[in-house]
Design a protein around this motif. Structure first.
Motif, PDB file in Angstrom:
ATOM      1  N   LEU A 116       0.772  -1.345  -0.114  1.00 28.71           N
ATOM      2  CA  LEU A 116      -0.007  -0.057   0.190  1.00 28.71           C
ATOM      3  C   LEU A 116       0.833   1.343  -0.022  1.00 28.71           C
TER       4      LEU A 116
ATOM      5  N   GLN B 255       1.896   1.996   7.824  1.00 28.63           N
ATOM      6  CA  GLN B 255       1.641   0.963   7.175  1.00 28.63           C
ATOM      7  C   GLN B 255       2.615  -0.018   7.278  1.00 28.63           C
TER       8      GLN B 255
ATOM      9  N   ASP C  93       4.071  -3.856   6.259  1.00 34.56           N
ATOM     10  CA  ASP C  93       3.968  -5.382   5.715  1.00 34.56           C
ATOM     11  C   ASP C  93       5.049  -6.265   6.425  1.00 34.56           C
TER      12      ASP C  93
ATOM     13  N   GLN D 185      -0.653  -7.404   6.323  1.00 36.65           N
ATOM     14  CA  GLN D 185      -0.876  -6.087   5.950  1.00 36.65           C
ATOM     15  C   GLN D 185      -1.525  -5.262   6.829  1.00 36.65           C
TER      16      GLN D 185
ATOM     17  N   PHE E   9      -2.600  -1.404   8.370  1.00 38.35           N
ATOM     18  CA  PHE E   9      -2.578  -0.195   8.259  1.00 38.35           C
ATOM     19  C   PHE E   9      -3.367   0.421   9.713  1.00 38.35           C
TER      20      PHE E   9
ATOM     21  N   CYS F 213      -3.790   4.316  11.718  1.00 39.38           N
ATOM     22  CA  CYS F 213      -3.909   5.634  11.913  1.00 39.38           C
ATOM     23  C   CYS F 213      -4.228   6.233  13.252  1.00 39.38           C
TER      24      CYS F 213
ATOM     25  N   GLU G  86     -10.553  -0.129   1.424  1.00 45.97           N
ATOM     26  CA  GLU G  86      -9.498  -0.192   0.992  1.00 45.97           C
ATOM     27  C   GLU G  86      -9.248   0.974  -0.257  1.00 45.97           C
TER      28      GLU G  86
ATOM     29  N   CYS H 117      -3.435   7.452   0.813  1.00 44.56           N
ATOM     30  CA  CYS H 117      -2.125   7.254   0.621  1.00 44.56           C
ATOM     31  C   CYS H 117      -1.758   8.219  -0.586  1.00 44.56           C
TER      32      CYS H 117
END
Length: 326
Positions: free
Chosen positions: A29, A60, A62, A130, A132, A134, A179, A186
């Motif tokens: 991402l 983010q 991975d 994965q 994400f 915030c 998504e 992003c």
């Protein structure tokens, strides 16, 4: 906003790689701009991206591992996080420093987590993940702005009181629509740019609203169609922001369980116009702002994806009754 959520990856994934050493590693991402750190230790790898905004901080991760891992996390100050598990080989679990469970997440699920300052752990099974994350200035919910977000109120109060006890919300789906929201956000990330800072808080606000609709729908406090039509409206706005006139409304039915005819009928019933009409009106409202900022008509038409300037003139005149030069 200060960074407060630190996954301490060095022990498991090794020292950060140089650009030459990171060849072959790509974030799933990608952020338009921001900090990125690659780490790899045999069959374990970690890609971390960070972007610091004035009112929000985005991260983010991975993560790839060939065995069970227990990642230490350090939280430097109390914060309210939204954590999305976008892809996963299995569920994940957050625990405190005594390994007492705080929250778990499965693939394509998300939840809000309030964490006070302290040490935590993230438990992963072998596989690919994965994540994400915030967090934002919770002051946006002050002065009664949290009235419509009852599911968030206990977490907001815990943050305001600097509670020493972690707290979590119900989990909710993080599917294709989520998504789209996150990828659109992003793409807007740009350092030292006022428009990017505005875009960050706008997109975070829409993500929060989307999560509310998902939780309400799962708790059956709103009908599925009611929540879905509001999502359609935001998807159109995001699509116009990104692609202008070129945004294809047929893409809506790719991510929503509605045919075009039903979608149009429900949207018109709630908003008094079709999705096509709303797209064009939103486009012209955006054009007005650009024109008032001093941009030329030809520049605005080009940036908004019109093939011909005259097509922009006709649409502007039809919707506003005036010429864009007036």
């Amino acid at each position: 906003m200060r960074k407060s959520f630190f996954i301490q990856a060095k022990k498991l994934f090794g020292n950060p790689l140089t650009n030459a050493q990171s060849v072959g590693l790509f974030p799933s991402l990608p952020f338009r701009e921001g900090e990125i750190v690659y780490s790899k230790n045999n069959r374990k790898s970690c890609i971390e991206q960070d972007f610091k905004g004035r009112l929000g901080y985005l991260q983010q991760f991975d993560l790839v591992s060939d065995d069970i891992v227990n990642l230490p996390i350090k939280v430097k100050q109390p914060d309210l996080y939204i954590i999305y598990l976008m892809q996963a080989s299995g569920g994940i679990q957050f625990t405190n420093d005594q390994h007492i469970p705080i929250a778990s997440l499965n693939k394509r699920r998300a939840r809000y987590i309030y964490l006070p300052r302290g040490h935590y752990h993230l438990h992963l099974r072998p596989g690919t993940y994965q994540l994400f994350v915030c967090y934002f200035d919770v002051g946006i919910f002050d002065a009664g702005a949290d009235t419509d977000f009852q599911f968030l109120q206990p977490l907001l109060e815990a943050h305001r009181q600097k509670s020493s006890t972690p707290l979590v919300s119900n989990d909710f789906m993080a599917g294709p629509v989520t998504e789209i929201y996150i990828r659109s956000l992003c793409k807007k990330l740009k350092k030292a740019d006022v428009d990017s800072q505005i875009a960050i808080i706008f997109h975070l606000k829409e993500l929060i609203k989307l999560s509310k609709r998902k939780i309400d729908r799962e708790l059956e406090t709103v009908t599925e169609n009611e929540g879905m039509v509001k999502t359609v409206k935001t998807l159109i706005e995001l699509g116009v922001e990104e692609s202008g006139m070129r945004y294809d409304l047929s893409s809506l039915t790719d991510v929503l369980p509605l045919g075009e005819a039903n979608l149009t009928l429900l949207f018109k019933k709630q908003f008094g116009m079709t999705p096509t009409q709303y797209k064009k009106r939103y486009l012209i409202e955006k054009a007005k702002v650009m024109l008032l900022s001093g941009e030329t008509v030809i520049s605005v038409a080009d940036q908004l994806g019109f093939t011909h300037e005259r097509s922009f003139y006709r649409l502007f005149k039809r919707i506003t009754g005036k010429s864009p030069k007036d």
